[in-house]
Design an enzyme around this catalytic site. Sequence first.
Site, mmCIF file in Angstrom:
data_model
loop_
_atom_site.group_PDB
_atom_site.id
_atom_site.type_symbol
_atom_site.label_atom_id
_atom_site.label_comp_id
_atom_site.label_asym_id
_atom_site.label_seq_id
_atom_site.Cartn_x
_atom_site.Cartn_y
_atom_site.Cartn_z
ATOM 1 C CE LYS A 1 -0.413 -10.100 -7.797
ATOM 2 N NZ LYS A 1 0.499 -8.963 -7.595
ATOM 3 C CG ASP B 1 -1.272 -5.797 -8.086
ATOM 4 O OD1 ASP B 1 -0.936 -5.529 -9.252
ATOM 5 O OD2 ASP B 1 -0.495 -6.277 -7.242
HETATM 6 O O1 C5P Z 1 -1.238 0.982 -5.998
HETATM 7 P P1 C5P Z 1 -0.659 0.416 -4.757
HETATM 8 O O2 C5P Z 1 -1.179 1.070 -3.517
HETATM 9 O O3 C5P Z 1 -0.730 -1.064 -4.690
HETATM 10 O O4 C5P Z 1 0.911 0.753 -4.819
HETATM 11 C C1 C5P Z 1 1.750 0.759 -3.683
HETATM 12 C C2 C5P Z 1 3.008 1.522 -4.002
HETATM 13 O O5 C5P Z 1 3.810 0.805 -4.953
HETATM 14 C C3 C5P Z 1 2.794 2.865 -4.660
HETATM 15 O O6 C5P Z 1 2.642 3.875 -3.694
HETATM 16 C C4 C5P Z 1 4.066 3.069 -5.462
HETATM 17 O O7 C5P Z 1 5.111 3.530 -4.634
HETATM 18 C C5 C5P Z 1 4.420 1.667 -5.893
HETATM 19 N N1 C5P Z 1 3.945 1.335 -7.251
HETATM 20 C C6 C5P Z 1 4.598 1.890 -8.349
HETATM 21 N N2 C5P Z 1 4.159 1.582 -9.610
HETATM 22 C C7 C5P Z 1 3.105 0.737 -9.788
HETATM 23 C C8 C5P Z 1 2.451 0.167 -8.685
HETATM 24 C C9 C5P Z 1 2.891 0.497 -7.425
HETATM 25 O O8 C5P Z 1 5.557 2.645 -8.207
HETATM 26 N N3 C5P Z 1 2.722 0.462 -11.032
#
Ligand code: C5P
Length: 290
Positions: A15, A142
């Site tokens: 991606k 994602d």
């Molecule tokens: O959702 P994912 O586990 O990939 O996200 C990892 C970290 O990235 C989250 O814990 C958060 O701190 C940050 N994040 C965020 N806003 C998003 C996606 C991710 O703050 N839209």
Amino acid sequence: MASEAEAARVFAPAKINLFLHVGGKRADGYHELESLVVFARAGDGLAFERADELSLTIDGPFAGALSPDPDNLVLKAARTLAALAGVRKGARIALTKNLPVASGIGGGSADAAAALRGLNVLWQMHLPSEELRTIAAQIGSDVPVCVESKPAWMEGRGEKVTALAGIPEASMVLVNPGVAVSTGKVFAALKERRGVGGPLPPTMKSVSGLVAFLRTTANDLEAPARGIAPIIGEVLDALASQPGVMLARMSGSGATCFALFESDAAAHDAAVAIETRHTGWWVQPTVLGT
Ligand code: C5P
């Protein structure tokens, strides 16, 4: 290979966030996003076979960076799908890890989404993509956009996905310097952001039109990621100095960067030049698919 119900094979393409604008922090701790997401022809491969229990084996160039423990996003996706759908079936899953891990090109997210697609076939669940995207949102920000792995406009925390037509194919090189960057840490270090609320990208017929549009945008996570891993700046300089380059930028929360090139030949020459100079960097010429 056995019949469709006995086995399935799924490609999990990388991606790429062509741009990524960050808005405010939400009550759930996540940030509002706005991103133009596309997929490369490079990616991981997953194979699924019927089994009583759920199991995962990993091979491929980046297998050593991952372990098949219960936290692995592929197993998490499989368990989430099975629980939600009330399925009591197992699967033997084999992941071929071609993409670097924790690298901003959705390796883990693409694999999780591919697991949802593959098990939907293997377990003959016939869930529509919309339902798979809802399940995907529980696994990671994602993952929903990777369910269909087609050019998309991504909003919210990542859960709002609108398919986009009119993104041209483009020659591209991906480069990762071998440094894993934590998405959470990059968001925590973010100071300046462009905010969200921009219009949907226009239809772009040519790569030069796409690049002209992208120049009006940015990846807000590039500055904080460079602060954490300054080698990202070296990657961007290496890409931006190649003949035929049109745009060089970081994807996601890094450290992988991409560059768009005028032709496949220019992309291949650039990849060879960078690989020769920087042994240990992962360098992948590919195509931005549509
Ligand atoms: O959702 P994912 O586990 O990939 O996200 C990892 C970290 O990235 C989250 O814990 C958060 O701190 C940050 N994040 C965020 N806003 C998003 C996606 C991710 O703050 N839209």
